[in-house]
Design a protein around this motif. Structure first.
Motif, PDB file in Angstrom:
ATOM      1  N   VAL A   1       0.840  -1.201   0.000  1.00 23.68           N
ATOM      2  CA  VAL A   1       0.000   0.000   0.000  1.00 23.68           C
ATOM      3  C   VAL A   1       0.878   1.257   0.000  1.00 23.68           C
ATOM      4  O   VAL A   1       0.492   2.291   0.538  1.00 23.68           O
TER       5      VAL A   1
ATOM      6  N   ASP B   1      -7.880  13.443  -0.272  1.00 26.82           N
ATOM      7  CA  ASP B   1      -7.053  12.372   0.273  1.00 26.82           C
ATOM      8  C   ASP B   1      -5.743  12.286  -0.518  1.00 26.82           C
ATOM      9  O   ASP B   1      -5.700  12.551  -1.721  1.00 26.82           O
TER      10      ASP B   1
ATOM     11  N   PHE C   1      -6.973  -0.963  -1.578  1.00 26.72           N
ATOM     12  CA  PHE C   1      -7.746   0.190  -1.122  1.00 26.72           C
ATOM     13  C   PHE C   1      -9.235  -0.146  -1.055  1.00 26.72           C
ATOM     14  O   PHE C   1     -10.089   0.724  -1.204  1.00 26.72           O
TER      15      PHE C   1
ATOM     16  N   GLU D   1       2.198   1.589  -5.209  1.00 24.57           N
ATOM     17  CA  GLU D   1       0.936   0.864  -5.358  1.00 24.57           C
ATOM     18  C   GLU D   1      -0.245   1.825  -5.531  1.00 24.57           C
ATOM     19  O   GLU D   1      -1.206   1.525  -6.254  1.00 24.57           O
ATOM     20  N   LYS D   2      -0.176   2.992  -4.873  1.00 24.24           N
ATOM     21  CA  LYS D   2      -1.244   3.978  -5.041  1.00 24.24           C
ATOM     22  C   LYS D   2      -1.247   4.537  -6.455  1.00 24.24           C
ATOM     23  O   LYS D   2      -2.321   4.780  -7.033  1.00 24.24           O
ATOM     24  N   ARG D   3      -0.082   4.751  -7.014  1.00 22.06           N
ATOM     25  CA  ARG D   3      -0.023   5.220  -8.397  1.00 22.06           C
ATOM     26  C   ARG D   3      -0.519   4.140  -9.358  1.00 22.06           C
ATOM     27  O   ARG D   3      -1.174   4.446 -10.360  1.00 22.06           O
TER      28      ARG D   3
ATOM     29  N   PRO E   1     -10.773   6.915  -3.215  1.00 23.42           N
ATOM     30  CA  PRO E   1     -10.539   7.739  -2.036  1.00 23.42           C
ATOM     31  C   PRO E   1     -11.301   9.052  -2.125  1.00 23.42           C
ATOM     32  O   PRO E   1     -11.559   9.567  -3.219  1.00 23.42           O
TER      33      PRO E   1
ATOM     34  N   GLU F   1       3.493   4.233  -2.007  1.00 27.60           N
ATOM     35  CA  GLU F   1       3.210   5.234  -3.038  1.00 27.60           C
ATOM     36  C   GLU F   1       3.155   4.599  -4.415  1.00 27.60           C
ATOM     37  O   GLU F   1       2.322   4.971  -5.254  1.00 27.60           O
TER      38      GLU F   1
ATOM     39  N   SER G   1      -4.087   9.638  -1.385  1.00 26.94           N
ATOM     40  CA  SER G   1      -4.156   8.593  -2.419  1.00 26.94           C
ATOM     41  C   SER G   1      -4.830   9.115  -3.674  1.00 26.94           C
ATOM     42  O   SER G   1      -4.392   8.837  -4.793  1.00 26.94           O
ATOM     43  N   GLN G   2      -5.908   9.885  -3.496  1.00 29.49           N
ATOM     44  CA  GLN G   2      -6.573  10.431  -4.683  1.00 29.49           C
ATOM     45  C   GLN G   2      -5.685  11.435  -5.407  1.00 29.49           C
ATOM     46  O   GLN G   2      -5.672  11.497  -6.638  1.00 29.49           O
TER      47      GLN G   2
ATOM     48  N   LEU H   1      -2.459  11.312  -5.699  1.00 22.17           N
ATOM     49  CA  LEU H   1      -1.522  10.556  -6.515  1.00 22.17           C
ATOM     50  C   LEU H   1      -2.196   9.998  -7.768  1.00 22.17           C
ATOM     51  O   LEU H   1      -1.629  10.020  -8.860  1.00 22.17           O
ATOM     52  N   MET H   2      -3.435   9.497  -7.614  1.00 21.58           N
ATOM     53  CA  MET H   2      -4.145   8.958  -8.771  1.00 21.58           C
ATOM     54  C   MET H   2      -4.441  10.052  -9.800  1.00 21.58           C
ATOM     55  O   MET H   2      -4.281   9.848 -11.008  1.00 21.58           O
TER      56      MET H   2
END
Length: 586
Positions: free
Chosen positions: A431, A493, A484, A435-437, A489, A433, A495-496, A498-499
């Protein structure tokens, strides 16, 4: 005293380290002090001279006619596959450059071949030396470039009548070579004895040397040993901060940290760590993983003390706590040096290059972590997806089918990028950075399923995917969004953020790819570049759809990369307007 792996570690000067780095970069050797590696590298660097020496030893005349072709030595489990992949690539490049329907872009195809050969050669050579962080990054960069050529070839082939199969075969060869680069990295780590417990320094020896020099220069500026004169309006912030730091260390009984403020002691402590990393050998890395722990801990304690120092110099205007720029520079440069030893490189590629049945006993009792397990599942799912997408590609020139093919080929490209992100991830729970990308790819795959859902009346994209293809895409999307809980997210957030940033990068890169495709394909009447009269291509329209409907982020443009601050006069005027007591302070 000298270590077993580096018997002359105490006698290595900065000039010696610089020469070693030059030899390592030029000859592509891991240990410049190994005469066998240097000799083999020189033979590879000068192939004509090496062939002449071989003929002389064999008693053969100096002729340009080859007498025999030596058999390639088996250098790893994937050597046979590598030879086959390189032969397939040459055949596909030859076919593209000599195909009669593609004679108008023959020169461009020859340029592709020259570039791809160089990328593949450099990538595979760097992958074998992936123990060094610089070569590891070069290998991953080569894999990324091969993936981009593969995606571009599929894009051009889809929009070129009669030659789609040629481009797709060429793209498949690029994919195989890109995959073999990952395998070669894992084999290089495994053959060097790397396990999950081995610390891998993610900074090159030359970079560590530069960071070490920056720390010494910052220390000289802090202690006032640098020859500089203070002006009438300058304050001795460096000397005052150094005096307070020494006093607090003495009062706190931190004699070991006080010793690090002497240039000779600090440089010797850092040189020991730099020297262990210069050999790029397994023994040196194993020593480094244990020897650096306590010394890095001392550096961190000194950093904490330095961050707590306040310079008691009263000035007429004070905003917050007074600081010492020389002290901040010293603490920051020391933290930069420490960061190279705190973070560990990823060893997940061991599980890609080696069969899972032998991983438990040879590469760590803990087995694969969550991220490595997900990486292996993604590599398997990627192969299944490629097989089904190629089956789907046997269609004609219908607009809807062309749109679907372009979209599915783009999904293949994104899945490769997700594999790259998981390959360099370090979070054991999967989980981090990276993996978030990679979750942004899961959103894109999920968007394709939503846009092609025939339950919508009418569907947003006229494209009938087979049940097996939809199941494969669904498995990939769930695998990437699984950490996630499969949920998007909330706004704001991390995570959002980064996405959103990853999708914006996809959007900008797609614009550049489209310009290349337009220059290489005939001007057909397909609406893939102007989907539904939206002035956006199909891919960019899909990314906008994700940002608007899934992430509630209407802006797709990246922020300005260069943001210049305001002049000092404007800043002072703004501060005076915001604070009426600004000019009357003091």
């Amino acid at each position: 005293m000298p270590t077993a792996a580096n018997p002359v570690s105490k006698f290595r000067s900065p000039a010696t380290v610089a020469v070693d780095n030059l030899l390592r970069k030029t000859l592509r050797v891991s240990d410049p002090r190994d005469p066998d590696q240097i000799a083999n590298a020189l033979l590879s660097f000068y192939p004509d001279e090496a062939d002449r020496d071989r003929r002389e030893r064999a008693g053969l005349p100096y002729s340009s006619v080859p007498d025999y072709v030596p058999l390639a030595k088996n250098s790893g489990p994937s050597s046979v596959e590598l030879a086959q992949a390189q032969d397939d690539l040459e055949r596909d490049l030859q076919t593209l450059s000599t195909s009669s329907p593609l004679k108008d872009i023959r020169i461009e195809m020859i340029g592709w071949g020259r570039s791809i050969r160089q990328i593949a050669t450099e990538g595979l050579a760097a992958a074998r030396l992936a123990l060094d962080s610089v070569n590891h990054d070069r290998a991953m960069s080569a894999r990324r470039q091969l993936g981009e050529y593969s995606r571009l070839a599929r894009y051009v082939g889809t929009l070129t009548d009669g030659s789609a199969i040629l481009f797709r075969r060429f793209a498949q060869s690029c994919d195989v070579l890109a995959g073999l680069i990952l395998v070669a990295i894992g084999e290089g780590l495994a053959s060097s004895g790397i396990t999950r417990s081995t610390s891998i320094v993610r900074s090159a020896a030359g970079e560590l040397q530069a960071r070490r020099n920056a720390v010494i220069m910052a220390l000289r500026s802090l202690t006032g040993s640098v020859e500089s004169s203070l002006g009438q309006e300058d304050w001795p912030r460096g000397i005052e901060a150094y005096r307070n730091l020494v006093r607090q260390l003495e009062e706190g009984g931190q004699a070991d940290l006080r010793a690090l403020l002497e240039e000779s002691a600090l440089s010797q402590a850092m040189d020991d760590l730099v020297d262990l990393s210069t050999g790029a050998s397994v023994e040196g890395l194993r020593e480094l993983s244990t020897a650096s722990a306590m010394l890095v801990h001392r550096f961190q304690r000194l950093i904490q003390f330095g961050q707590s120092i306040h310079v008691p110099i009263k000035i007429p205007i004070t905003f917050g706590s007074p600081e010492s720029p020389p002290l901040v520079a010293f603490v920051s440069s020391l933290q930069l040096f420490v960061d190279a030893f705190v973070s560990q490189g990823s060893s997940r590629l061991l599980y890609v290059a080696r069969p899972p049945i032998i991983v438990y006993g040879l590469y760590g009792a803990g087995g694969a972590d969550t991220g490595a397990d997900r990486l292996m599942k993604l590599t398997i799912a990627r192969g299944l997806l490629l097989e089904q997408v190629d089956c789907f590609a046997g269609c004609g020139c219908d607009d809807d089918e062309i749109n679907c093919q372009v979209l599915l080929d783009y999904m293949l490209f994104l899945v490769d990028r997700a594999i790259d992100l998981y390959a360099v991830g370090t979070d054991p729970d999967g989980v981090g950075e990276q993996e978030k990308r990679a979750a942004a790819v899961g959103l894109a795959v999920g968007a394709v399923l939503a846009l092609t859902d025939q339950a919508n009346n009418p569907p947003l994209l006229e494209c009938e995917l087979s049940v097996k293809l939809r199941e494969t895409l669904g498995d990939i999307s769930r695998e990437l969004l699984g950490p996630f809980a499969g949920l998007v997210p909330p706004p704001g957030d991390a995570s959002q953020a980064l996405m959103v940033r990853e999708l914006r990068i996809f959007y900008q890169a797609e614009s550049q790819t489209e310009r290349l495709v337009r220059s290489l394909t005939p001007q057909c009447g397909f609406d893939v570049f102007n989907y539904s009269n939206s002035n956006h291509s199909l891919i960019r329209w899909m990314i906008r759809w994700i940002l608007n409907n899934t992430l509630q982020e209407p802006n797709v443009d990246l922020p300005n990369p260069v943001q210049m601050p305001s002049p000092i006069a404007s800043s002072m005027a703004s501060m005076g307007q915001n604070r009426p007591d600004f000019w009357s302070a003091g």
